[in-house]
Design a protein around this motif. Sequence first.
Motif, PDB file in Angstrom:
ATOM      1  N   MET A   1       0.823  -1.399  -0.056  1.00 40.24           N
ATOM      2  CA  MET A   1       0.027   0.054   0.080  1.00 40.24           C
ATOM      3  C   MET A   1       0.972   1.018   0.083  1.00 40.24           C
ATOM      4  SD  MET A   1      -3.283  -0.782  -0.139  1.00 40.24           S
ATOM      5  CE  MET A   1      -4.464  -2.089   0.374  1.00 40.24           C
ATOM      6  N   HIS A   2       2.359   1.205  -0.147  1.00 35.78           N
ATOM      7  CA  HIS A   2       3.080   2.436   0.068  1.00 35.78           C
ATOM      8  C   HIS A   2       2.628   3.315  -0.852  1.00 35.78           C
ATOM      9  CE1 HIS A   2       4.840   0.310   3.188  1.00 35.78           C
ATOM     10  NE2 HIS A   2       5.444  -0.620   2.435  1.00 35.78           N
ATOM     11  N   TYR A   3       2.572   3.065  -2.489  1.00 40.27           N
ATOM     12  CA  TYR A   3       2.222   3.697  -3.480  1.00 40.27           C
ATOM     13  C   TYR A   3       1.013   4.498  -3.269  1.00 40.27           C
ATOM     14  CZ  TYR A   3       6.468   1.898  -5.916  1.00 40.27           C
ATOM     15  OH  TYR A   3       7.538   1.420  -6.227  1.00 40.27           O
ATOM     16  N   VAL A   4      -0.130   3.704  -2.705  1.00 37.80           N
ATOM     17  CA  VAL A   4      -1.291   4.214  -2.446  1.00 37.80           C
ATOM     18  C   VAL A   4      -1.234   5.570  -1.492  1.00 37.80           C
ATOM     19  CG1 VAL A   4      -3.572   3.647  -1.781  1.00 37.80           C
ATOM     20  CG2 VAL A   4      -2.571   2.149  -3.106  1.00 37.80           C
ATOM     21  N   ALA A   5      -0.504   5.125  -0.316  1.00 32.36           N
ATOM     22  CA  ALA A   5      -0.180   6.124   0.630  1.00 32.36           C
ATOM     23  C   ALA A   5       0.429   7.453  -0.132  1.00 32.36           C
ATOM     24  CB  ALA A   5       0.571   5.512   1.575  1.00 32.36           C
ATOM     25  N   ILE A   6       1.304   7.217  -0.782  1.00 35.01           N
ATOM     26  CA  ILE A   6       2.164   8.464  -1.576  1.00 35.01           C
ATOM     27  C   ILE A   6       1.296   9.149  -2.433  1.00 35.01           C
ATOM     28  CG2 ILE A   6       4.110   9.150  -3.120  1.00 35.01           C
ATOM     29  CD1 ILE A   6       5.702   6.495  -2.013  1.00 35.01           C
ATOM     30  N   VAL A   7       0.647   8.765  -3.227  1.00 34.22           N
ATOM     31  CA  VAL A   7      -0.398   9.054  -4.279  1.00 34.22           C
ATOM     32  C   VAL A   7      -1.628   9.885  -3.473  1.00 34.22           C
ATOM     33  CG1 VAL A   7      -2.325   7.765  -4.896  1.00 34.22           C
ATOM     34  CG2 VAL A   7      -1.140   9.032  -6.573  1.00 34.22           C
ATOM     35  N   THR A   8      -1.983   9.280  -2.258  1.00 38.06           N
ATOM     36  CA  THR A   8      -2.856  10.075  -1.444  1.00 38.06           C
ATOM     37  C   THR A   8      -2.510  11.489  -0.921  1.00 38.06           C
ATOM     38  OG1 THR A   8      -3.957   7.892  -0.821  1.00 38.06           O
ATOM     39  CG2 THR A   8      -4.159   9.838   0.564  1.00 38.06           C
ATOM     40  N   VAL A   9      -1.002  11.498  -0.347  1.00 35.14           N
ATOM     41  CA  VAL A   9      -0.466  12.616   0.135  1.00 35.14           C
ATOM     42  C   VAL A   9      -0.274  13.434  -1.114  1.00 35.14           C
ATOM     43  CG1 VAL A   9       1.592  13.593   1.374  1.00 35.14           C
ATOM     44  CG2 VAL A   9       0.451  11.340   1.959  1.00 35.14           C
TER      45      VAL A   9
END
Lengths: 130, 130, 130
Positions: A1-9
């Motif tokens: 989920m790291h990429y999802v967290a980054i795109v959220t921020v």
Amino acid sequence: MHYVAIVTVVALLQFLYFGVLVGKARAQYGIAAPAVSGNEIFERYFRVQMNTLEQLLMFLPSLWIFAHYANPLWAASLGVVFVIGRAIYCRSYARDPKNRSLGFALTALPTLIMMAGILWQAIRTLMAAQ
Amino acid sequence: MHYVAIVTVVALLQFLYFGVLVGKARAQYGIAAPAVSGNEIFERYFRVQMNTLEQLLMFLPSLWIFAHYANPLWAASLGVVFVIGRAIYCRSYARDPKNRSLGFALTALPTLIMMAGILWQAIRTLMAAQ
Amino acid sequence: MHYVAIVTVVALLQFLYFGVLVGKARAQYGIAAPAVSGNEIFERYFRVQMNTLEQLLMFLPSLWIFAHYANPLWAASLGVVFVIGRAIYCRSYARDPKNRSLGFALTALPTLIMMAGILWQAIRTLMAAQ
């Protein structure tokens, strides 16, 4: 989920940036708070921010549920399309509100695709459990 | 959590639909973007969308945290009440803003119930761990 | 995550309270729905509510992702700063919009700190996995 967290921020920072543009337009065109109208260009930036607020409300839950059901990398990729679409939306709306369709479509489509994917997966899983 | 995911997407699609109603009212009453005032009927649909945005911001986090603490099926059921309440809210507000109370109550109540449930469970769990 | 759940509900209840203040100002200054302008004091409360909506949209996802990556207790503590900042923001904006900077900073900073923490952790983890 790291990429999802980054795109959220990144999407939230872009929203913050649109808020900064509203603040700058407020100063530039002399629209003192709490007023939110009185100058066409200021109102365009204000509407960009408000429309992005509406879109993010649909995008963020869809992103995370879709990432859980389908694939975090696909979710993050659709998130990148969303952010690029919003950048185009802001530029074109500020120039002329009539040209806002492309940017709008590029941010609405990723969300709609993820919503369809969530419904498909959730209903299929419930059916299979019968 | 499948039912919670489905009710989330349905509530977001309803919000999207309210946005479509705003767009249609924009065309019908000749309110060109970025303007958000100038016609009473347009303003009603615009306020329905904005109020739903406010309600969803409280509803969605409450829904998911409550589903985690209490019971996903109860959460999803309260979500169905929320969506029905919003449909009533939209219809009655468009006819006459003075009649918006029932629809408003039907969407605010599920959220308040879930908030109370979350506080109860979280505080009880923290107390028990002492 | 109990403290994070509690601070989420408290922040949402505070937002609900700002909505109640808007309703009271609507009655007090005779601004009938769907109008959202026409009285300076009403507009201040309305802007407090709208700005809090924007801030919560950035705060809530940041809070939960940061709680997951870093530490739920730190996240909840930054959430308490957010809620206090919003209370100051509301009071000072209602008195005079020019004094809204301190309250605004106290709510924007916790969110920015959590965003930075998320990016740091997510990128570091992805790097380490190479």
